[in-house]
Scaffold this motif. Structure first.
Motif, PDB file in Angstrom:
ATOM      1  N   ALA A   8      67.354  -0.855 -15.724  1.00  0.00           N
ATOM      2  CA  ALA A   8      68.588  -0.083 -15.898  1.00  0.00           C
ATOM      3  C   ALA A   8      68.604   1.022 -14.846  1.00  0.00           C
ATOM      4  N   VAL A   9      69.705   1.110 -14.109  1.00  0.00           N
ATOM      5  CA  VAL A   9      69.794   2.056 -12.991  1.00  0.00           C
ATOM      6  C   VAL A   9      71.001   2.960 -13.187  1.00  0.00           C
ATOM      7  N   GLY A  10      70.799   4.251 -13.061  1.00  0.00           N
ATOM      8  CA  GLY A  10      71.911   5.191 -13.148  1.00  0.00           C
ATOM      9  C   GLY A  10      72.910   4.971 -12.027  1.00  0.00           C
ATOM     10  N   PHE A  11      74.198   4.951 -12.392  1.00  0.00           N
ATOM     11  CA  PHE A  11      75.262   4.720 -11.407  1.00  0.00           C
ATOM     12  C   PHE A  11      76.299   5.827 -11.512  1.00  0.00           C
ATOM     13  N   ASP A  12      76.593   6.446 -10.380  1.00  0.00           N
ATOM     14  CA  ASP A  12      77.631   7.475 -10.289  1.00  0.00           C
ATOM     15  C   ASP A  12      78.471   7.144  -9.061  1.00  0.00           C
ATOM     16  N   GLN A  13      79.767   6.960  -9.255  1.00  0.00           N
ATOM     17  CA  GLN A  13      80.633   6.519  -8.161  1.00  0.00           C
ATOM     18  C   GLN A  13      80.608   7.483  -6.981  1.00  0.00           C
ATOM     19  N   ARG A  14      80.306   8.748  -7.227  1.00  0.00           N
ATOM     20  CA  ARG A  14      80.274   9.741  -6.149  1.00  0.00           C
ATOM     21  C   ARG A  14      79.135   9.493  -5.165  1.00  0.00           C
ATOM     22  N   GLU A  15      78.144   8.739  -5.579  1.00  0.00           N
ATOM     23  CA  GLU A  15      77.050   8.370  -4.684  1.00  0.00           C
ATOM     24  C   GLU A  15      76.689   6.897  -4.916  1.00  0.00           C
ATOM     25  N   SER A  16      77.712   6.051  -4.945  1.00  0.00           N
ATOM     26  CA  SER A  16      77.493   4.641  -5.259  1.00  0.00           C
ATOM     27  C   SER A  16      76.581   3.958  -4.257  1.00  0.00           C
ATOM     28  N   ILE A  17      76.596   4.404  -3.005  1.00  0.00           N
ATOM     29  CA  ILE A  17      75.729   3.791  -2.003  1.00  0.00           C
ATOM     30  C   ILE A  17      74.266   3.963  -2.387  1.00  0.00           C
ATOM     31  N   ALA A  18      73.941   5.046  -3.087  1.00  0.00           N
ATOM     32  CA  ALA A  18      72.553   5.276  -3.503  1.00  0.00           C
ATOM     33  C   ALA A  18      72.084   4.150  -4.425  1.00  0.00           C
ATOM     34  N   TYR A  19      72.955   3.718  -5.338  1.00  0.00           N
ATOM     35  CA  TYR A  19      72.608   2.610  -6.242  1.00  0.00           C
ATOM     36  C   TYR A  19      72.270   1.362  -5.446  1.00  0.00           C
ATOM     37  N   HIS A  20      73.113   1.018  -4.479  1.00  0.00           N
ATOM     38  CA  HIS A  20      72.926  -0.220  -3.728  1.00  0.00           C
ATOM     39  C   HIS A  20      71.689  -0.159  -2.831  1.00  0.00           C
TER      40      HIS A  20
END
Length: 225
Positions: A8-20
């Motif tokens: 499970a990975v935290g996702f925040d649209q303001r830094e979506s590139i960090a998730y990817h």
């Protein structure tokens, strides 16, 4: 060995590139399949965020992980602002059935009173313990973590794992949640955590240990230049 790892990975649209970028760093080094579970606020239909504090959109949804797993098996939660430098199966292999959770038990005072997007960065007990959690979702003590329960608890209660006895909180080596900038540079860090700001933000683009993030980012974009 398990057939797969649930992450499970935290996702925040303001830094979506960090998730990817984080997912890229996991996939390219993993030796067994990884099932990603992005904790995107719009997908959590049974949970309504009522807390008014916090610097990101997944600050409380991380505690839904056992619920989303039907209180069965194991899962890892990780903040999205990380990069994995080794096979995530090495972390998975550290599971201890006696523990309800396993975390890196940080003991530090922050070097910065503000972090990314101008958010306050305050010291508090067990700071950053919940940013990387090896969850024993089947543990009886974790069955209290329903959406309603999480909605009704203050952040201090949740992030300090106050529903658990201390003996049920296992300890992971610090290399599995190494805090860039806050800690010295460490070539042996296994998960680098850009807790003050992911290098996708210009203020942190060239800070300590940023190269690992940029290297993973370049591989996300490989072939699209």
């Amino acid at each position: 060995m398990s057939k797969k790892i649930v992450l499970a990975v935290g996702f925040d649209q303001r830094e979506s590139i960090a998730y990817h970028v984080f997912c890229q760093s996991i996939i390219e080094k993993a030796s067994i399949p990884v099932q990603f579970l992005p904790l995107a606020e719009n997908t959590l239909n049974e949970y309504k965020e009522v807390h008014t504090d916090g610097s990101n959109k997944f600050i409380y949804s991380r505690f839904l992980t056992p619920y989303l797993m039907d209180f069965s098996g194991w899962a890892i939660f990780a903040d999205g602002d990380m990069v994995c430098e080794v096979d995530i199966a090495e972390l998975w292999a550290l599971r201890d059935e006696k523990m309800a959770v396993q975390v890196v038990k940080h003991h530090y005072q922050t070097k910065a009173h503000k972090k990314y997007l101008g958010n306050k960065n305050e010291n508090y007990p067990r700071k950053n313990w919940s940013s990387l959690i090896l969850w024993n979702c089947s543990h009886p003590a974790n069955k209290v973590l329903t959406p309603e329960f999480i909605q009704n608890q203050p952040g201090s209660y949740l992030h300090r794992f106050s529903w658990l006895e201390d003996a049920a909180i296992g300890e992971l080596p610090p290399e599995w949640n190494w805090l860039a900038i806050e800690y010295p540079e460490n070539p042996n860090a296994q998960l680098i955590h850009y807790t003050l700001g992911t290098p996708c933000f210009k203020d942190y683009a060239n800070q300590s240990m940023a190269k690992a993030w940029h290297d993973s980012y370049s591989r996300v974009n490989e072939g699209f230049d």
